[in-house]
Design an enzyme around this catalytic site. Structure first.
Site, PDB file in Angstrom:
ATOM      1  N   LYS A   4     -12.470  -2.081   6.122  1.00 42.69           N
ATOM      2  CA  LYS A   4     -11.675  -2.954   6.980  1.00 42.69           C
ATOM      3  C   LYS A   4     -12.207  -2.929   8.418  1.00 42.69           C
ATOM      4  CE  LYS A   4      -8.968  -3.128   3.304  1.00 42.69           C
ATOM      5  NZ  LYS A   4      -7.967  -2.257   2.758  1.00 42.69           N
ATOM      6  N   ASP A  32      -2.086   6.496   6.141  1.00 43.77           N
ATOM      7  CA  ASP A  32      -3.131   5.623   5.603  1.00 43.77           C
ATOM      8  C   ASP A  32      -3.483   4.583   6.670  1.00 43.77           C
ATOM      9  OD1 ASP A  32      -4.674   3.737   4.369  1.00 43.77           O
ATOM     10  OD2 ASP A  32      -3.246   3.289   2.757  1.00 43.77           O
ATOM     11  N   TRP A  35       0.825  -1.217   0.000  1.00 46.26           N
ATOM     12  CA  TRP A  35       0.000   0.000   0.000  1.00 46.26           C
ATOM     13  C   TRP A  35       0.854   1.259   0.000  1.00 46.26           C
ATOM     14  CZ3 TRP A  35      -4.322  -0.476  -2.183  1.00 46.26           C
ATOM     15  CH2 TRP A  35      -5.078  -1.645  -2.026  1.00 46.26           C
TER      16      TRP A  35
HETATM   17  C1  LIG Z   1      -7.471  -1.709   1.527  1.00 47.35           C
HETATM   18  C2  LIG Z   1      -6.417  -0.691   1.639  1.00 47.35           C
HETATM   19  C3  LIG Z   1      -6.300   0.354   0.719  1.00 47.35           C
HETATM   20  C4  LIG Z   1      -7.210   0.499  -0.475  1.00 47.35           C
HETATM   21  O1  LIG Z   1      -8.397   1.020  -0.068  1.00 47.35           O
HETATM   22  P1  LIG Z   1      -9.549   1.406  -1.122  1.00 47.35           P
HETATM   23  O2  LIG Z   1     -10.604   1.925  -0.199  1.00 47.35           O
HETATM   24  O3  LIG Z   1      -9.916   0.138  -1.830  1.00 47.35           O
HETATM   25  O4  LIG Z   1      -9.012   2.424  -2.037  1.00 47.35           O
HETATM   26  C5  LIG Z   1      -5.302   1.301   0.905  1.00 47.35           C
HETATM   27  N1  LIG Z   1      -4.458   1.209   1.942  1.00 47.35           N
HETATM   28  C6  LIG Z   1      -4.533   0.202   2.851  1.00 47.35           C
HETATM   29  C7  LIG Z   1      -3.566   0.169   3.986  1.00 47.35           C
HETATM   30  C8  LIG Z   1      -5.511  -0.765   2.730  1.00 47.35           C
HETATM   31  O5  LIG Z   1      -5.601  -1.751   3.627  1.00 47.35           O
END
Ligand SMILES: *Cc1c(COP(=O)(O)O)cnc(C)c1O
Length: 359
Positions: A195, A171, A102
């Site tokens: 998540k 993030d 990511w």
């Molecule tokens: C799942 C995830 C993403 C992607 O998220 P989207 O909402 O599908 O754009 C980005 N960063 C992390 C750490 C993730 O777990």
């Protein structure tokens, strides 16, 4: 009805109580005569749902008053672009820590808008985070970006990088709400909801007010933090149902005693699972023990030929979506807040049985 224990990395398990409440309220939300899905986002019923969700999130995370909370769309992936578009403010570059899949995606997106300085990185083939004292921050970076929890590699920062006066952007998609954090350390926190918050389609952004300024020329209105915060997340039609479910999750977390209490349970869950893995010669987790994720636990079997059998027998035992990410292989058990301790114990028991049979 029979619900499985769902170890998916995302979209992921939701608390059963929340789903039951949503079912109760599906056709007629609290005497309104309609489903939340059918409500105007500007009507008083939905406005009250929206406001309560924000109030509860602020309380859960102790979000200071000088931070705005956005209930946005576009996923964490849109934030990969929104962070540079809004935070560069005329500067040429930004610092990024690269710890996995990511981080790499965030970096690739930022490189469309600025020079990216890699302030620290996980060595190839390793599962760790760079030590705090090794980070090489550049003097004129617009911000420092990192990924507190790498959902695919299963590694999590045991520390908050010190970026000094430079805003820290994070993030938090796969670890938000897993335990208390000090929001005041951050400039921007963002997370896709699917998540640990609620259904896919909602993205939560927490941003310090003074960082909201005119973005890079040409930035679309929907990618401008100022547009979204100025309209209280209702510049366009927000993801109303996902916002409502997120609100139910926040209330569920409050009923459980808030994030301090949730953290205690999460720590018990991870300790039990990693201990089971470490005590066996049959299972292996590749991550440096100092930075193992609380939320995503990848593990391999001694014999990869047994992977398919493991997955099939686990499914028969009611344990599903355990297949590892294609880039890492093996298995991955995501054990977000909504995964009950009994689910983790059921997995541990199954793993022991499987090892006895095939090990
Ligand atoms: C799942 C995830 C993403 C992607 O998220 P989207 O909402 O599908 O754009 C980005 N960063 C992390 C750490 C993730 O777990």
């Amino acid at each position: 009805m029979s619900r499985s224990y769902n170890f998916s990395a995302g979209p992921a398990v939701l608390p059963e109580e929340v789903l039951e409440q949503a079912r109760e309220e599906m056709l007629d939300w609290q005497g309104s005569g309609m489903s939340v899905m059918e409500m105007s986002h500007r009507g008083k019923d939905f406005m009250s749902i929206a406001a309560q969700a924000e109030t509860d999130l602020r309380e859960l995370m102790s979000i200071p008053a000088n931070y705005k909370v956005l209930f946005a769309q576009g996923g964490a992936s849109s934030q990969f672009a929104m962070v540079p578009l809004n935070l560069l403010q005329g500067r040429k570059g930004a610092d990024y820590i690269n710890t996995g899949s990511w981080s790499k995606k965030a970096i690739a997106e930022a490189q469309r808008f600025c020079e990216v300085n890699i302030a620290g990185a996980t060595p190839k083939g390793e599962f760790s985070v760079p030590a705090a004292e090794t980070l090489q921050l550049s003097a004129d970076a617009a911000y420092l970006h990192y990924t507190p929890n790498e959902t695919i590699q299963g590694i999590e920062f045991p520390y908050v990088p010190d970026s000094g006066d430079v805003p820290l952007a994070a993030d938090f998609s796969s670890t938000i709400l897993s335990r208390p954090i000090d929001v005041s350390r951050y400039g921007v926190i963002y997370a896709g909801a699917q998540k640990n918050i609620g259904p896919a389609g909602l993205t939560v952004v927490i941003i310090r007010e003074d960082l909201i300024a005119e973005p890079m020329a040409g930035t679309p209105a929907m990618f401008n933090y100022g547009t979204l915060t100025g309209a209280d997340s209702m510049y366009n039609t927000p993801p109303t149902y996902a916002w409502y479910i997120a609100g139910l999750v926040f209330q569920w977390l409050k009923r459980r005693g808030g994030l301090d209490a949730v953290a205690v349970v999460n720590e018990r869950k991870v300790r039990a699972l990693y201990t089971a893995i470490d005590q066996s010669d049959f299972y292996n987790n590749p991550v440096d023990p100092t930075c193992r994720s609380w939320m995503n636990v990848p593990f391999t079997l001694a014999d990869a030929e047994l992977d398919a059998t493991f997955l099939a027998e686990a499914k028969d035992a009611g344990l599903v979506t355990l297949k590892g990410h294609r880039s890492v292989g093996g298995m991955r058990a995501s054990i977000y807040n909504a995964m009950p301790e009994e689910g983790v114990q059921a997995l541990i028991d199954f793993m022991a049985e499987f090892e006895k049979k095939y090990g």
